[in-house]
Design an enzyme around this catalytic site. Sequence first.
Site, short mmCIF file in Angstrom:
data_model
loop_
_atom_site.label_atom_id
_atom_site.label_comp_id
_atom_site.label_asym_id
_atom_site.label_seq_id
_atom_site.Cartn_x
_atom_site.Cartn_y
_atom_site.Cartn_z
N TYR A 80 0.83 -1.27 0.13
CA TYR A 80 -0.01 0.02 0.11
C TYR A 80 0.94 1.38 -0.02
O TYR A 80 0.82 2.32 -0.94
CB TYR A 80 -0.91 -0.13 1.23
CG TYR A 80 -1.80 0.97 1.32
CD1 TYR A 80 -3.06 0.95 0.74
CD2 TYR A 80 -1.62 2.36 1.89
CE1 TYR A 80 -4.14 1.87 0.76
CE2 TYR A 80 -2.67 3.30 1.79
CZ TYR A 80 -3.94 3.11 1.30
OH TYR A 80 -4.93 4.13 1.17
N PHE A 132 -8.94 19.73 -24.89
CA PHE A 132 -9.36 18.15 -25.11
C PHE A 132 -10.59 18.17 -24.15
O PHE A 132 -10.72 18.92 -23.28
CB PHE A 132 -8.35 17.22 -24.48
CG PHE A 132 -8.64 16.06 -24.79
CD1 PHE A 132 -8.97 15.25 -25.92
CD2 PHE A 132 -8.73 15.05 -23.62
CE1 PHE A 132 -9.35 13.95 -26.20
CE2 PHE A 132 -9.60 13.87 -23.84
CZ PHE A 132 -9.63 13.31 -25.00
N THR A 133 -11.38 17.27 -24.55
CA THR A 133 -12.87 17.24 -23.95
C THR A 133 -12.89 17.22 -22.30
O THR A 133 -13.40 17.99 -21.61
CB THR A 133 -13.46 16.17 -24.52
OG1 THR A 133 -12.86 14.70 -24.27
CG2 THR A 133 -14.09 16.26 -25.89
N ASP A 222 0.49 18.95 -20.89
CA ASP A 222 -0.25 17.66 -21.31
C ASP A 222 0.66 16.86 -22.14
O ASP A 222 0.76 16.91 -23.48
CB ASP A 222 -1.87 17.82 -21.90
CG ASP A 222 -2.36 16.54 -22.07
OD1 ASP A 222 -1.88 15.48 -21.95
OD2 ASP A 222 -3.74 16.62 -22.31
N LYS A 265 -1.63 6.32 -23.00
CA LYS A 265 -1.07 6.63 -24.16
C LYS A 265 0.71 6.69 -23.81
O LYS A 265 1.09 5.82 -24.39
CB LYS A 265 -1.65 7.88 -24.65
CG LYS A 265 -3.04 8.02 -25.00
CD LYS A 265 -3.70 9.22 -25.38
CE LYS A 265 -5.14 9.31 -25.51
NZ LYS A 265 -5.64 9.39 -26.90
N ARG A 388 -15.78 12.43 -34.33
CA ARG A 388 -15.23 13.96 -33.87
C ARG A 388 -15.95 15.21 -34.48
O ARG A 388 -15.26 15.55 -35.42
CB ARG A 388 -13.79 13.80 -33.98
CG ARG A 388 -13.08 12.79 -33.02
CD ARG A 388 -13.23 13.36 -31.66
NE ARG A 388 -12.14 12.63 -30.92
CZ ARG A 388 -12.61 12.64 -29.51
NH1 ARG A 388 -13.57 13.25 -29.14
NH2 ARG A 388 -11.83 11.91 -28.65
N PHE A 454 -22.44 12.00 -26.67
CA PHE A 454 -21.76 10.93 -27.73
C PHE A 454 -21.59 9.75 -27.07
O PHE A 454 -21.08 8.80 -27.80
CB PHE A 454 -20.51 11.60 -28.29
CG PHE A 454 -19.61 12.11 -26.95
CD1 PHE A 454 -19.59 13.30 -26.36
CD2 PHE A 454 -18.32 11.15 -26.65
CE1 PHE A 454 -18.62 13.80 -25.35
CE2 PHE A 454 -17.50 11.52 -25.51
CZ PHE A 454 -17.56 12.78 -24.84
N1 F0G Z 1 -5.25 14.61 -22.47
C1 F0G Z 1 -5.25 13.98 -23.93
C2 F0G Z 1 -4.54 14.85 -24.89
C3 F0G Z 1 -5.78 12.93 -24.32
O1 F0G Z 1 -5.86 12.37 -25.33
C4 F0G Z 1 -6.63 12.17 -23.13
C5 F0G Z 1 -7.49 11.15 -23.47
C6 F0G Z 1 -6.52 12.79 -22.00
C7 F0G Z 1 -5.91 13.92 -21.57
C8 F0G Z 1 -7.38 12.14 -20.73
O2 F0G Z 1 -6.61 10.98 -20.39
O3 F0G Z 1 -8.32 9.16 -20.97
O4 F0G Z 1 -6.73 8.81 -19.15
O5 F0G Z 1 -8.23 10.05 -18.83
N2 F0G Z 1 -7.71 10.60 -24.67
C9 F0G Z 1 -8.54 9.65 -25.09
C10 F0G Z 1 -8.87 9.49 -26.56
C11 F0G Z 1 -9.67 9.16 -24.12
O6 F0G Z 1 -9.55 8.38 -26.99
O7 F0G Z 1 -8.39 10.23 -27.36
P1 F0G Z 1 -7.50 9.60 -19.86
#
Ligand code: F0G
Length: 481
Positions: A80, A132-133, A222, A265, A388, A454
């Site tokens: 832990y 980013f979303t 990021d 990623k 997208r 979406f």
């Molecule tokens: N920043 C970027 C540039 C990303 O592409 C993503 C995730 C995140 C932050 C968030 O990271 O998913 O680990 O919480 N992109 C995914 C995609 C979801 O399908 O493009 P996460």
Amino acid sequence: MPEIRFRSGESIPLELHKVRIVQKLDLVPIERRAEAMAEAGFNTFLLKNKDIYLDMLTDSGVNAMSDRQLAAMMVADDSYAGSKTFTRLTDKLTEIFGTEYFLPAHQGRAAENIIAMTFVKPGCIIPMNYHFTTTKAHITRLGGTVEELVADEGVKITSDHPFKGNFDLDRLEALLKEKHDIIPFMRIEAGTNLIGGQPLSLANIEAAADIAHRYGVLTVLDASLLQDNLYFIKTREEAAKDLSLREITKRISDKMDIIYFSARKLGFARGGGISIHDKELYLRMRELVPMFEGFLTYGGMSVREMEAMAVGLEETMDIDVISQGPLFIKYMTEELIKRGVPVVTPPGGLGCHLDATRFIPHVKQEEYPAGALAAAVYIAGSVRGMERGTISEQREPDGSEHLAAVELLRLALPRRVFTLSQVMYAVDRISWLYEHRDLIGGLRFIEEPSSLRFFFGRLEPVSPWPQRIVEAFRKDFGDSL
Ligand code: F0G
């Protein structure tokens, strides 16, 4: 991975790895695909994997791991607090980024939550090259606004600009000059997900960070797509061609106050976290980790993931490893261009992006061309992509549609997962569909959630066009799958 030339002059990306673990795939007939698409409410997020041949939905958490990553997962130290695994991971991050402190988080958006909760206050502005979303959602939830400063070239679908993710430095300077007192940090997304995985140049990153620091504004990177961006800096930026990947990474991280990433990623694993140079900044964010993620030496991740990430980060410093994604994407994009299919250029990282606006100009934006194209590509080839476009936007507060700036279908290429013959299959089915593009019609919502529509929304075709695609396919391909 080198790009090698055949005697004919044709170039192909040549794998410098071999496949030693495989997963069986199914390719169901087109009639079943049309049925599955209807069952999924014409939303590719709602398809079941048993009905999918090539899953190009995302590159997140679905990259192939190396033998060394799998081996490392077997020797993880599961405790832990104070695990050796966590020390190995932080040592690797210190080696690569030169950062002294690391806060673990269960994935990228959790790191975004911690950063936003620490720095975002109502009324503040967060400048960035592009949003980013999940990033934007965390900032706006806390009363901040996002200001996008990508150079004009970034939102042009076709271009030969090598760094479409670059900041417009004049606009950045003007904004910081006027409003720096309500700007807690600027965010640099390298590479830039929503505009097609497009990179920034090292020169632009350094210049943008210098401007921020001149106005006392923190810099936040990021780094989720950094591996692709590093490859593009190394291969497209003259001034960086003699730098090693480690040197480029260090040059970038030296200019950043905070670096966060999704390890789904970066590092070809799962999880995420925040690397920080400065102790005071680290302490400001630290208490949120045990509150929302888990204790400070795992942050919601399994130790196995952390071991895989440490090795994955090391492998990210190897050009043969990180070139695979961009070279496959370039190959796929160029093969589609040869067949006249409209795509985003130049090819970026993450995936190949089809331009739905030019693919099906007869489908009006209110009938979701990118969503319709995603459904049609799945029906034609059992290839799953991600919409997208307008479906990914939220309606305006008055209920009217917010039409997206671009209507794209993203076909992600998870790293080292697909073979070139699978890519060629996708190209073949997409180009067939392009020749039959007049058959594709629009979509309308039948169930529309008020947020994140979406993910969960269900739609239906405005006419029986899916059936027409099935009939044309049978006519041209006989009983082939
Ligand atoms: N920043 C970027 C540039 C990303 O592409 C993503 C995730 C995140 C932050 C968030 O990271 O998913 O680990 O919480 N992109 C995914 C995609 C979801 O399908 O493009 P996460």
